[in-house]
Design a protein around this motif. Structure first.
Motif, mmCIF file in Angstrom:
data_model
loop_
_atom_site.group_PDB
_atom_site.id
_atom_site.type_symbol
_atom_site.label_atom_id
_atom_site.label_comp_id
_atom_site.label_asym_id
_atom_site.label_seq_id
_atom_site.Cartn_x
_atom_site.Cartn_y
_atom_site.Cartn_z
ATOM 1 N N ARG A 1 -0.750 25.405 -8.905
ATOM 2 C CA ARG A 1 -2.182 25.596 -8.676
ATOM 3 C C ARG A 1 -2.588 25.578 -7.207
ATOM 4 N NH1 ARG A 1 -1.301 22.189 -12.877
ATOM 5 N NH2 ARG A 1 -1.880 22.986 -14.925
ATOM 6 N N SER A 2 -1.672 25.507 -6.279
ATOM 7 C CA SER A 2 -1.999 25.495 -4.851
ATOM 8 C C SER A 2 -2.989 24.388 -4.509
ATOM 9 C CB SER A 2 -2.566 26.854 -4.412
ATOM 10 O OG SER A 2 -1.660 27.890 -4.670
ATOM 11 N N VAL A 3 -2.701 23.190 -4.970
ATOM 12 C CA VAL A 3 -3.562 22.039 -4.723
ATOM 13 C C VAL A 3 -2.737 20.932 -4.086
ATOM 14 C CG1 VAL A 3 -5.113 20.313 -5.721
ATOM 15 C CG2 VAL A 3 -4.990 22.617 -6.716
ATOM 16 N N VAL A 4 -3.249 20.371 -2.975
ATOM 17 C CA VAL A 4 -2.617 19.247 -2.297
ATOM 18 C C VAL A 4 -3.257 17.959 -2.803
ATOM 19 C CG1 VAL A 4 -2.149 18.155 -0.075
ATOM 20 C CG2 VAL A 4 -2.205 20.661 -0.260
ATOM 21 N N HIS A 5 -2.431 16.999 -3.160
ATOM 22 C CA HIS A 5 -2.920 15.713 -3.653
ATOM 23 C C HIS A 5 -2.481 14.596 -2.707
ATOM 24 C CE1 HIS A 5 -4.062 17.089 -7.773
ATOM 25 N NE2 HIS A 5 -3.131 18.013 -7.529
ATOM 26 N N ALA A 6 -3.409 13.711 -2.386
ATOM 27 C CA ALA A 6 -3.104 12.485 -1.643
ATOM 28 C C ALA A 6 -3.606 11.323 -2.477
ATOM 29 C CB ALA A 6 -3.769 12.499 -0.275
ATOM 30 N N GLU A 7 -2.669 10.558 -3.056
ATOM 31 C CA GLU A 7 -3.018 9.493 -3.984
ATOM 32 C C GLU A 7 -2.664 8.146 -3.377
ATOM 33 O OE1 GLU A 7 -0.740 10.676 -7.413
ATOM 34 O OE2 GLU A 7 -2.442 11.762 -8.238
ATOM 35 N N VAL A 48 -11.791 0.290 -1.227
ATOM 36 C CA VAL A 48 -11.244 0.661 -2.533
ATOM 37 C C VAL A 48 -9.759 0.300 -2.586
ATOM 38 C CG1 VAL A 48 -12.871 2.562 -2.875
ATOM 39 C CG2 VAL A 48 -10.697 2.994 -1.712
ATOM 40 N N ARG A 49 -9.259 0.171 -3.794
ATOM 41 C CA ARG A 49 -7.825 -0.078 -3.996
ATOM 42 C C ARG A 49 -7.086 1.200 -4.393
ATOM 43 N NH1 ARG A 49 -6.672 -5.664 -4.599
ATOM 44 N NH2 ARG A 49 -8.581 -6.936 -4.722
ATOM 45 N N THR A 50 -7.817 2.153 -4.918
ATOM 46 C CA THR A 50 -7.215 3.440 -5.295
ATOM 47 C C THR A 50 -8.106 4.566 -4.792
ATOM 48 O OG1 THR A 50 -8.328 3.544 -7.451
ATOM 49 C CG2 THR A 50 -6.161 2.463 -7.377
ATOM 50 N N GLU A 51 -7.483 5.668 -4.481
ATOM 51 C CA GLU A 51 -8.226 6.858 -4.056
ATOM 52 C C GLU A 51 -7.365 8.083 -4.323
ATOM 53 O OE1 GLU A 51 -10.597 8.844 -3.881
ATOM 54 O OE2 GLU A 51 -11.737 7.652 -2.432
ATOM 55 N N HIS A 52 -8.034 9.202 -4.585
ATOM 56 C CA HIS A 52 -7.339 10.460 -4.856
ATOM 57 C C HIS A 52 -8.087 11.577 -4.147
ATOM 58 C CE1 HIS A 52 -5.137 13.108 -8.065
ATOM 59 N NE2 HIS A 52 -5.115 13.662 -6.851
ATOM 60 N N LEU A 53 -7.467 12.103 -3.091
ATOM 61 C CA LEU A 53 -8.038 13.217 -2.327
ATOM 62 C C LEU A 53 -7.351 14.498 -2.775
ATOM 63 C CD1 LEU A 53 -9.939 13.727 0.251
ATOM 64 C CD2 LEU A 53 -7.773 13.965 1.484
ATOM 65 N N GLU A 54 -8.145 15.553 -2.954
ATOM 66 C CA GLU A 54 -7.609 16.849 -3.377
ATOM 67 C C GLU A 54 -8.037 17.925 -2.380
ATOM 68 O OE1 GLU A 54 -8.437 15.651 -8.048
ATOM 69 O OE2 GLU A 54 -9.628 17.211 -7.028
ATOM 70 N N VAL A 55 -7.094 18.758 -2.004
ATOM 71 C CA VAL A 55 -7.390 19.927 -1.182
ATOM 72 C C VAL A 55 -6.972 21.152 -1.991
ATOM 73 C CG1 VAL A 55 -7.105 21.067 1.043
ATOM 74 C CG2 VAL A 55 -6.842 18.571 0.872
ATOM 75 N N VAL A 56 -7.953 21.884 -2.494
ATOM 76 C CA VAL A 56 -7.701 23.073 -3.316
ATOM 77 C C VAL A 56 -7.681 24.283 -2.393
ATOM 78 C CG1 VAL A 56 -8.558 24.508 -5.197
ATOM 79 C CG2 VAL A 56 -8.793 22.018 -5.313
ATOM 80 N N THR A 94 0.848 -1.182 0.000
ATOM 81 C CA THR A 94 0.000 0.000 0.000
ATOM 82 C C THR A 94 0.886 1.235 0.000
ATOM 83 O OG1 THR A 94 -1.759 -1.124 1.206
ATOM 84 C CG2 THR A 94 -1.781 1.280 1.238
ATOM 85 N N ARG A 95 0.639 2.161 -0.915
ATOM 86 C CA ARG A 95 1.464 3.364 -1.014
ATOM 87 C C ARG A 95 0.584 4.604 -1.089
ATOM 88 N NH1 ARG A 95 5.341 5.365 -5.955
ATOM 89 N NH2 ARG A 95 3.294 5.924 -6.800
ATOM 90 N N LEU A 96 0.938 5.593 -0.286
ATOM 91 C CA LEU A 96 0.281 6.896 -0.321
ATOM 92 C C LEU A 96 1.290 7.925 -0.795
ATOM 93 C CD1 LEU A 96 -2.267 8.615 0.436
ATOM 94 C CD2 LEU A 96 -1.152 9.001 2.652
ATOM 95 N N HIS A 97 0.938 8.655 -1.820
ATOM 96 C CA HIS A 97 1.804 9.693 -2.385
ATOM 97 C C HIS A 97 1.182 11.051 -2.104
ATOM 98 C CE1 HIS A 97 3.503 11.762 -6.263
ATOM 99 N NE2 HIS A 97 4.153 12.131 -5.176
ATOM 100 N N LEU A 98 1.884 11.881 -1.322
ATOM 101 C CA LEU A 98 1.444 13.244 -1.022
ATOM 102 C C LEU A 98 2.310 14.211 -1.813
ATOM 103 C CD1 LEU A 98 1.054 12.979 2.849
ATOM 104 C CD2 LEU A 98 -0.797 13.454 1.250
ATOM 105 N N TRP A 99 1.658 15.125 -2.535
ATOM 106 C CA TRP A 99 2.413 16.123 -3.297
ATOM 107 C C TRP A 99 1.566 17.370 -3.487
ATOM 108 C CZ3 TRP A 99 0.862 17.510 -8.404
ATOM 109 C CH2 TRP A 99 -0.127 16.696 -8.967
#
Length: 764
Positions: free
Chosen positions: A127-133, A262-270, A117-122
């Motif tokens: 665009r000032s957007v935080v991604h957690a994939e 779920v096996r994949t998820e993508h959270l966005e903080v704009v 399991t891998r979580l990628h934060l970038w």
């Protein structure tokens, strides 16, 4: 087209051919890898980009990160966090023995893994957007909580007041006003909009400092400032509001969760921070960014990675062997600075975008995560300068613009101070100013004697200290040489700062007697100040050095920058400067802090400011021995010699060619911090992470390797022979220098453009 959009297109174009660039392979060796979770937020890892910073850590299996963005100034001019996000997976993969958390400098992201399991934060740089994939081989349930301690108004009392610009209790209640937080469909929206029905720090300061007659003309960044954003996910849905407590701070949590594993998820903080005339205007920017995220979901990560690759390609210093920690931490700290490349506001010296719960810095400050000493909207030039000077030699010119714009926005206010108080021209910038250019009200003085000069700070450390702005004038001038930037935008600002000194000190002299100048026709800079240390000085060394260098550099600008009348004005002013004061100590000729002074208030070494920042003395320059004597024999300089915080003895030693001294101080500057992340130094004299600690460390290392004097480039002026290294640094006249140092010998030297090779001198 905005600057940020233009750069986005350019960088995206680079991404096509970026594989041909030789990104330094050594950089991967400096990635920070943790094999165990953290105990609390003090063991967090920085992550960011553009104008956003995250503190990321894993605690008891939960992934947490604080949200920070440039410019989040509230009604009290505190710099508030945007909240905290908590991610919880079930079953939890981050509690086992194969846990790993890694900051990868190459692409600016944080990777957290457990099993497969891998979580990628970038953070999207543009665009000032935080991604957690998230990617997982096994389906998991995910809960995302947005946690806020500002769900209600909070009284700010006692030592907590030091987080804002008031610093001490007032006759009225000080409050941090609540944020607005609510679900909107499947999204969570949160924002803080500065209220217009309560007095703000701006209103208080204007009244206290007697500037109400020009209030309508004053720039006010607090009015209508709005900051926050929206959280959304591809599959998660609202799951109620809960309460909790982290350390000593209670909070409410707005929860989102997946309806099924779920096996994949993508959270966005704009995110969005801006002073907007209406809330709808702020909201429309958030929506537009959300739409951009949708349109660019296949390219945004590649664009961000491309930006970080060119960031690392343009400059580096890699030291081999036992002292490699120096260069590792050099690059880690440069990463922290790179996270505010496009901010509307400068990177604050007292923590930047990466402060955490304050009790882990000092137990007596058990306040909310919004706390930092020395305030959020207060800018301190003597600290800020150390954050920004290293960006010249690292070639990070775009990162300098937020600091320059800070001064340009404040220019009118500083000029109005001169008009209101003394009826003359020029921009008057004191030390410890607010983000609108007026003095911090506490430093201005709440209890001022009747009849005291209304333009003065009633403060033993800061009185008559208004020459510090010239270090930023120097940086502006340096970008003309280093980057080839047209600095016409900056020239009126620099001239206004010079005008203040010309007119103000002539006026002070005429108040004391009939003449504006001394018997030699020279300025009398009295009273003045040599930093915060030598007070009530006569002809301060820092003032004379600053004016000499800035005036000389202005007159060296190409003809199209200044009309003949202005050139003559500045030529006359330069000719009227008194000489730098000297003194004798134990039979040695040394630089003096001033001709005379009333008292010593602090522990800086202004007698060495002619060495740094002003470069009037140094390797290959006249009377080097005088400056070296000052470093070695002045008892004040020696008494306070240290590597801690903003101390700059490492820089002095490097510029004076004192190899062993520079090396030892640099080793100490770059030692791992006491906290888990190696470059979260501090608190020093300020706060943690101490960014002027890191900045002064960077400057010293650069100066050991490369120094310049006009067109001359001196390599290895203070470089130990046993430090083998590869490097790439920048020099004036759009020049880059790269090569390898082996056993004190320069190898594989490459100078771009090649025509500048004749200006290079390699020290023996």
């Amino acid at each position: 087209m905005t600057l940020r959009t233009h750069l986005l297109l350019v960088v995206f174009g680079w991404g096509i051919c970026l594989s041909t660039l030789a990104q330094p392979a050594q950089l991967a060796n400096y990635n920070v890898v943790w094999k165990t979770p953290s105990k609390n937020s003090s063991e967090s890892m920085p992550c960011g980009g553009g104008d956003v910073g995250l503190n990321v850590w894993v605690e008891d299996g939960d992934v947490l990160f604080y949200l920070s963005q440039s410019g989040t100034f509230d009604e009290n001019n505190a710099m508030l966090k945007l909240g905290r996000v908590r991610l919880r997976l079930s079953p939890n993969p981050f509690t086992g023995p194969d846990f790993k958390q890694e900051l990868r400098l190459q692409d600016g992201g944080v990777y957290i893994s457990g099993g497969k399991t891998r979580l990628h934060l970038w953070v999207d740089v543009f665009r000032s957007v935080v991604h957690a994939e998230l990617q997982s081989d096994k389906a998991v349930n995910i809960k995302a909580a947005y946690e806020s301690w500002r769900y209600e108004d909070r009284l700010v009392q006692g030592t907590a007041i030091r987080e804002n610009s008031y610093k001490t209790p007032q006759k009225f209640d000080l409050k941090t006003y609540k944020d607005e937080i609510a679900f909107r469909g499947n999204e969570l929206w949160f924002y803080h909009r500065n209220r217009d029905d309560v007095p703000t720090l701006f209103d208080f300061t204007v009244q206290l400092e007697g500037m109400e007659s020009v209030k309508s003309k004053l720039y006010n960044p607090i009015k209508n400032n709005t900051f926050g954003g929206a959280v959304r996910s591809r599959t998660m849905r609202p799951a109620g509001i809960t309460t909790g407590k982290y350390l000593d701070t209670d909070f409410k949590a707005w929860n989102l969760e997946t309806p099924r594993p779920v096996r994949t998820e993508h959270l966005e903080v704009v995110l969005n921070t801006a002073p907007t005339s209406t809330l709808a205007e702020w909201e429309s920017t958030v929506v537009r960014r959300q739409q951009e995220v949708t349109r660019t979901q296949q390219t945004a990560l590649a664009q961000t990675r491309a930006w970080w690759k060119q960031f690392w390609e343009r400059s580096y210093i890699f030291i081999e062997g036992k002292d490699s920690t120096i260069s590792r931490n050099y690059h880690l700290f440069r990463y922290q600075l790179g996270c505010n490349a496009f901010g509307q506001w400068p990177t604050k010296f007292n923590g930047g975008l990466f402060t955490f719960d304050p009790q882990f810095v000092d137990k007596k400050y058990n306040h909310t995560p919004d706390f930092r000493l020395w305030g959020g909207g207060t800018m301190t030039a003597q600290n800020q300068r150390l954050v920004y000077f290293p960006m010249l030699k690292s070639g990070d010119f775009e990162l300098m613009k937020p600091q320059f714009y800070f001064y340009l926005r404040s220019q009118t206010n500083a000029e109005l101070r001169s008009k209101v108080y003394w009826n003359h021209n020029g921009a008057c910038f004191t030390e410890q100013i607010e983000n609108f250019g007026l003095p911090n009200p506490f430093e201005y003085g709440y209890k001022r004697p009747e009849g005291y000069d209304a333009g003065m700070e009633y403060n033993a450390w800061l009185e008559y200290q208004w020459d510090t702005v010239f270090e930023f004038c120097l940086m502006m001038l340096e970008t003309e040489r280093y980057e080839g930037r047209n600095i016409q935008t900056y020239v009126p600002f620099i001239e206004s700062c010079l005008t203040f000194f010309d007119e103000h000190y002539q006026g002070l002299a005429k108040q004391r007697g009939t003449k504006a100048f001394d018997e030699k026709g020279q300025y009398v800079f009295y009273p003045s100040s040599a930093c915060e240390t030598y007070k009530m000085t006569y002809n301060s060394t820092t003032v004379i050095s600053a004016l000499k260098v800035i005036l000389t550099r202005m007159l060296e600008l190409p003809d199209y920058y200044l009309p003949t009348s202005q050139r003559q004005k500045w030529t006359t002013m330069l000719e009227r400067l008194p000489p730098l004061p000297l003194q004798e100590i134990d039979g040695y000729k040394t630089l003096a802090p001033a001709v005379a002074w009333m008292r010593v208030q602090n522990s800086e070494a202004p007698q060495l400011y002619p060495v740094f920042p002003w470069g009037l003395y140094g390797v290959g320059k006249p009377e080097l021995e005088v400056a070296q004597n000052t470093y070695r024999y002045d008892p004040h300089v020696q008494k306070y010699k240290s590597h801690v915080g903003w101390r700059q003895h490492n820089i002095f030693a490097a510029r004076l060619g004192l190899v062993e001294e520079a090396a030892e101080l640099t080793r100490n500057k770059f030692k791992d911090a006491d906290l888990r992340f190696p470059t979260f130094w501090g608190p020093g004299f300020d706060w943690t992470p101490d960014h002027n600690w890191g900045g002064s460390a960077m400057i010293g290392l650069q100066e050991m390797l490369l120094q310049t004097d006009g067109r001359k480039i001196v390599l290895l002026p203070a470089w130990p022979k046993d430090w083998n290294a590869t490097f790439k640094l920048h020099a004036p006249y759009q020049t880059t220098i790269e090569g390898r140092i082996k056993n004190g010998v320069m190898e594989d030297l490459k100078v771009t453009p090649a025509s500048r090779l004749s200006d290079v001198i390699v020290s023996k």
